[in-house]
Scaffold this motif. Structure first.
Motif, PDB file in Angstrom:
ATOM      1  N   ALA A   1       0.856  -1.188   0.000  1.00 35.20           N
ATOM      2  CA  ALA A   1       0.000   0.000   0.000  1.00 35.20           C
ATOM      3  C   ALA A   1       0.893   1.240   0.000  1.00 35.20           C
ATOM      4  CB  ALA A   1      -0.880  -0.004   1.249  1.00 35.20           C
ATOM      5  N   GLU A   2       0.363   2.321  -0.494  1.00 40.03           N
ATOM      6  CA  GLU A   2       1.136   3.569  -0.556  1.00 40.03           C
ATOM      7  C   GLU A   2       1.645   3.990   0.819  1.00 40.03           C
ATOM      8  OE1 GLU A   2       3.214   6.231  -2.521  1.00 40.03           O
ATOM      9  OE2 GLU A   2       1.896   4.814  -3.528  1.00 40.03           O
ATOM     10  N   SER A   3       0.834   3.790   1.848  1.00 35.08           N
ATOM     11  CA  SER A   3       1.246   4.190   3.198  1.00 35.08           C
ATOM     12  C   SER A   3       2.414   3.345   3.718  1.00 35.08           C
ATOM     13  CB  SER A   3       0.072   4.093   4.169  1.00 35.08           C
ATOM     14  OG  SER A   3      -0.326   2.739   4.320  1.00 35.08           O
ATOM     15  N   MET A   4       2.663   2.200   3.087  1.00 35.73           N
ATOM     16  CA  MET A   4       3.747   1.325   3.526  1.00 35.73           C
ATOM     17  C   MET A   4       5.092   1.703   2.913  1.00 35.73           C
ATOM     18  SD  MET A   4       1.756  -2.288   3.166  1.00 35.73           S
ATOM     19  CE  MET A   4       3.191  -3.254   3.569  1.00 35.73           C
ATOM     20  N   ARG A   5       5.077   2.451   1.856  1.00 38.35           N
ATOM     21  CA  ARG A   5       6.321   2.760   1.137  1.00 38.35           C
ATOM     22  C   ARG A   5       7.407   3.389   2.017  1.00 38.35           C
ATOM     23  NH1 ARG A   5       5.648   0.842  -3.756  1.00 38.35           N
ATOM     24  NH2 ARG A   5       3.580   0.917  -4.666  1.00 38.35           N
ATOM     25  N   PRO A   6       7.066   4.293   2.934  1.00 37.17           N
ATOM     26  CA  PRO A   6       8.129   4.853   3.779  1.00 37.17           C
ATOM     27  C   PRO A   6       8.828   3.819   4.671  1.00 37.17           C
ATOM     28  CG  PRO A   6       6.183   6.247   3.875  1.00 37.17           C
ATOM     29  CD  PRO A   6       5.802   4.995   3.144  1.00 37.17           C
ATOM     30  N   MET A   7       8.138   2.738   5.010  1.00 32.35           N
ATOM     31  CA  MET A   7       8.762   1.737   5.887  1.00 32.35           C
ATOM     32  C   MET A   7       9.678   0.797   5.103  1.00 32.35           C
ATOM     33  SD  MET A   7       6.179  -1.381   6.866  1.00 32.35           S
ATOM     34  CE  MET A   7       4.642  -0.539   6.958  1.00 32.35           C
ATOM     35  N   ILE A   8       9.583   0.824   3.769  1.00 36.50           N
ATOM     36  CA  ILE A   8      10.409  -0.047   2.942  1.00 36.50           C
ATOM     37  C   ILE A   8      11.679   0.709   2.583  1.00 36.50           C
ATOM     38  CG2 ILE A   8      10.547  -1.312   0.775  1.00 36.50           C
ATOM     39  CD1 ILE A   8       7.437  -1.423   0.865  1.00 36.50           C
ATOM     40  N   ASP A   9      12.786   0.174   3.026  1.00 33.40           N
ATOM     41  CA  ASP A   9      14.049   0.828   2.682  1.00 33.40           C
ATOM     42  C   ASP A   9      14.909  -0.145   1.886  1.00 33.40           C
ATOM     43  OD1 ASP A   9      15.502  -0.853   4.445  1.00 33.40           O
ATOM     44  OD2 ASP A   9      15.084   0.495   6.116  1.00 33.40           O
ATOM     45  N   SER A  10      16.026   0.320   1.451  1.00 29.74           N
ATOM     46  CA  SER A  10      16.876  -0.511   0.595  1.00 29.74           C
ATOM     47  C   SER A  10      18.023  -1.165   1.361  1.00 29.74           C
ATOM     48  CB  SER A  10      17.431   0.337  -0.546  1.00 29.74           C
ATOM     49  OG  SER A  10      18.192   1.405  -0.015  1.00 29.74           O
ATOM     50  N   SER A  11      17.915  -1.202   2.677  1.00 29.40           N
ATOM     51  CA  SER A  11      18.988  -1.830   3.451  1.00 29.40           C
ATOM     52  C   SER A  11      18.963  -3.343   3.226  1.00 29.40           C
ATOM     53  CB  SER A  11      18.834  -1.512   4.937  1.00 29.40           C
ATOM     54  OG  SER A  11      17.689  -2.158   5.449  1.00 29.40           O
ATOM     55  N   ASP A  12      20.035  -3.988   3.605  1.00 27.02           N
ATOM     56  CA  ASP A  12      20.130  -5.433   3.434  1.00 27.02           C
ATOM     57  C   ASP A  12      19.220  -6.199   4.389  1.00 27.02           C
ATOM     58  OD1 ASP A  12      22.000  -5.077   1.467  1.00 27.02           O
ATOM     59  OD2 ASP A  12      23.719  -5.441   2.765  1.00 27.02           O
TER      60      ASP A  12
ATOM     61  N   PRO B   1      15.609  -6.385   6.561  1.00 28.24           N
ATOM     62  CA  PRO B   1      14.273  -5.798   6.742  1.00 28.24           C
ATOM     63  C   PRO B   1      14.073  -5.359   8.187  1.00 28.24           C
ATOM     64  CG  PRO B   1      14.138  -8.177   6.624  1.00 28.24           C
ATOM     65  CD  PRO B   1      15.565  -7.815   6.345  1.00 28.24           C
ATOM     66  N   SER B   2      13.268  -4.342   8.350  1.00 29.51           N
ATOM     67  CA  SER B   2      12.963  -3.876   9.709  1.00 29.51           C
ATOM     68  C   SER B   2      12.010  -4.861  10.370  1.00 29.51           C
ATOM     69  CB  SER B   2      12.315  -2.497   9.652  1.00 29.51           C
ATOM     70  OG  SER B   2      11.020  -2.592   9.077  1.00 29.51           O
ATOM     71  N   GLN B   3      11.871  -4.769  11.677  1.00 26.54           N
ATOM     72  CA  GLN B   3      10.926  -5.622  12.402  1.00 26.54           C
ATOM     73  C   GLN B   3       9.508  -5.391  11.892  1.00 26.54           C
ATOM     74  OE1 GLN B   3      11.544  -8.159  14.517  1.00 26.54           O
ATOM     75  NE2 GLN B   3      13.664  -7.796  13.946  1.00 26.54           N
ATOM     76  N   ARG B   4       9.189  -4.149  11.559  1.00 32.06           N
ATOM     77  CA  ARG B   4       7.856  -3.827  11.031  1.00 32.06           C
ATOM     78  C   ARG B   4       7.635  -4.508   9.681  1.00 32.06           C
ATOM     79  NH1 ARG B   4       2.743  -3.162  11.156  1.00 32.06           N
ATOM     80  NH2 ARG B   4       1.876  -1.399  10.036  1.00 32.06           N
ATOM     81  N   GLU B   5       8.648  -4.455   8.819  1.00 33.36           N
ATOM     82  CA  GLU B   5       8.523  -5.114   7.514  1.00 33.36           C
ATOM     83  C   GLU B   5       8.306  -6.621   7.688  1.00 33.36           C
ATOM     84  OE1 GLU B   5      11.173  -3.277   4.114  1.00 33.36           O
ATOM     85  OE2 GLU B   5      12.237  -3.177   6.035  1.00 33.36           O
TER      86      GLU B   5
ATOM     87  N   ALA C   1       6.997  -8.171  10.308  1.00 33.11           N
ATOM     88  CA  ALA C   1       5.658  -8.402  10.871  1.00 33.11           C
ATOM     89  C   ALA C   1       4.592  -8.300   9.785  1.00 33.11           C
ATOM     90  CB  ALA C   1       5.385  -7.398  11.991  1.00 33.11           C
ATOM     91  N   VAL C   2       4.709  -7.298   8.913  1.00 31.22           N
ATOM     92  CA  VAL C   2       3.724  -7.120   7.839  1.00 31.22           C
ATOM     93  C   VAL C   2       3.829  -8.274   6.840  1.00 31.22           C
ATOM     94  CG1 VAL C   2       3.053  -5.669   5.879  1.00 31.22           C
ATOM     95  CG2 VAL C   2       3.517  -4.623   8.094  1.00 31.22           C
ATOM     96  N   ALA C   3       5.039  -8.698   6.511  1.00 34.45           N
ATOM     97  CA  ALA C   3       5.217  -9.800   5.561  1.00 34.45           C
ATOM     98  C   ALA C   3       4.615 -11.091   6.105  1.00 34.45           C
ATOM     99  CB  ALA C   3       6.695  -9.982   5.242  1.00 34.45           C
ATOM    100  N   ILE C   4       4.828 -11.359   7.379  1.00 33.05           N
ATOM    101  CA  ILE C   4       4.262 -12.562   7.993  1.00 33.05           C
ATOM    102  C   ILE C   4       2.744 -12.487   8.010  1.00 33.05           C
ATOM    103  CG2 ILE C   4       4.028 -13.836  10.177  1.00 33.05           C
ATOM    104  CD1 ILE C   4       7.040 -13.170  10.636  1.00 33.05           C
ATOM    105  N   ALA C   5       2.208 -11.331   8.388  1.00 38.66           N
ATOM    106  CA  ALA C   5       0.749 -11.154   8.403  1.00 38.66           C
ATOM    107  C   ALA C   5       0.178 -11.315   6.996  1.00 38.66           C
ATOM    108  CB  ALA C   5       0.394  -9.787   8.975  1.00 38.66           C
ATOM    109  N   ASP C   6       0.874 -10.788   5.997  1.00 38.83           N
ATOM    110  CA  ASP C   6       0.424 -10.893   4.603  1.00 38.83           C
ATOM    111  C   ASP C   6       0.400 -12.360   4.176  1.00 38.83           C
ATOM    112  OD1 ASP C   6      -0.284 -10.043   1.965  1.00 38.83           O
ATOM    113  OD2 ASP C   6       1.822 -10.161   1.377  1.00 38.83           O
ATOM    114  N   ALA C   7       1.474 -13.094   4.446  1.00 38.02           N
ATOM    115  CA  ALA C   7       1.538 -14.514   4.083  1.00 38.02           C
ATOM    116  C   ALA C   7       0.447 -15.310   4.798  1.00 38.02           C
ATOM    117  CB  ALA C   7       2.918 -15.067   4.411  1.00 38.02           C
ATOM    118  N   ASP C   8       0.264 -15.038   6.090  1.00 35.70           N
ATOM    119  CA  ASP C   8      -0.788 -15.719   6.851  1.00 35.70           C
ATOM    120  C   ASP C   8      -2.162 -15.428   6.258  1.00 35.70           C
ATOM    121  OD1 ASP C   8       1.086 -16.807   8.564  1.00 35.70           O
ATOM    122  OD2 ASP C   8       0.695 -15.382  10.195  1.00 35.70           O
ATOM    123  N   CYS C   9      -2.393 -14.186   5.928  1.00 33.23           N
ATOM    124  CA  CYS C   9      -3.683 -13.770   5.370  1.00 33.23           C
ATOM    125  C   CYS C   9      -3.946 -14.474   4.029  1.00 33.23           C
ATOM    126  CB  CYS C   9      -3.705 -12.256   5.196  1.00 33.23           C
ATOM    127  SG  CYS C   9      -5.298 -11.614   4.628  1.00 33.23           S
TER     128      CYS C   9
END
Length: 101
Positions: A18-29, A31-35, A37-45
């Motif tokens: 989602a557009e609101s998620m773009r700021p949490m996505i960075d190009s570091s090697d 992923p953040s804890q938030r990323e 958590a969202v990825a796991i929730a997305d896969a579960d969903c």
């Protein structure tokens, strides 16, 4: 996914992120804890709703249909490749180069 507090959650998974998620996505090697958590929730969903099952069954059916519809063309490709390889070797030999081993 609603427990993830994403205000503009897309109606279909393919529209993620989602557009609101773009700021949490960075190009570091890493992923953040938030990323994570969202990825796991997305896969579960996707699993809970059956989306993954339907998506892969549909993809499989489309692949099988494409293979069936193009079988004659695909079956002829090895012969065409071999003929091109012979021509390549002939051109190379005509110019003093050695062909493929």
């Amino acid at each position: 996914m609603s427990p993830q507090a994403i205000p503009d959650l897309p109606k279909i998974p393919d529209a993620m992120p989602a557009e609101s998620m773009r700021p949490m996505i960075d190009s570091s090697d890493r992923p953040s804890q938030r990323e994570i958590a969202v990825a796991i929730a997305d896969a579960d969903c996707r699993e809970i709703t059956g989306y993954s099952r339907v998506y892969y069954r549909t993809e499989w059916a489309m692949q099988i249909t494409a293979l069936r519809n193009n079988y004659a063309h695909l079956s002829a490709l090895p012969e065409k490749v071999k003929a091109l390889e012979v021509k390549i070797d002939e051109v190379l030999a005509a110019h003093g180069a050695r062909g493929r081993a």
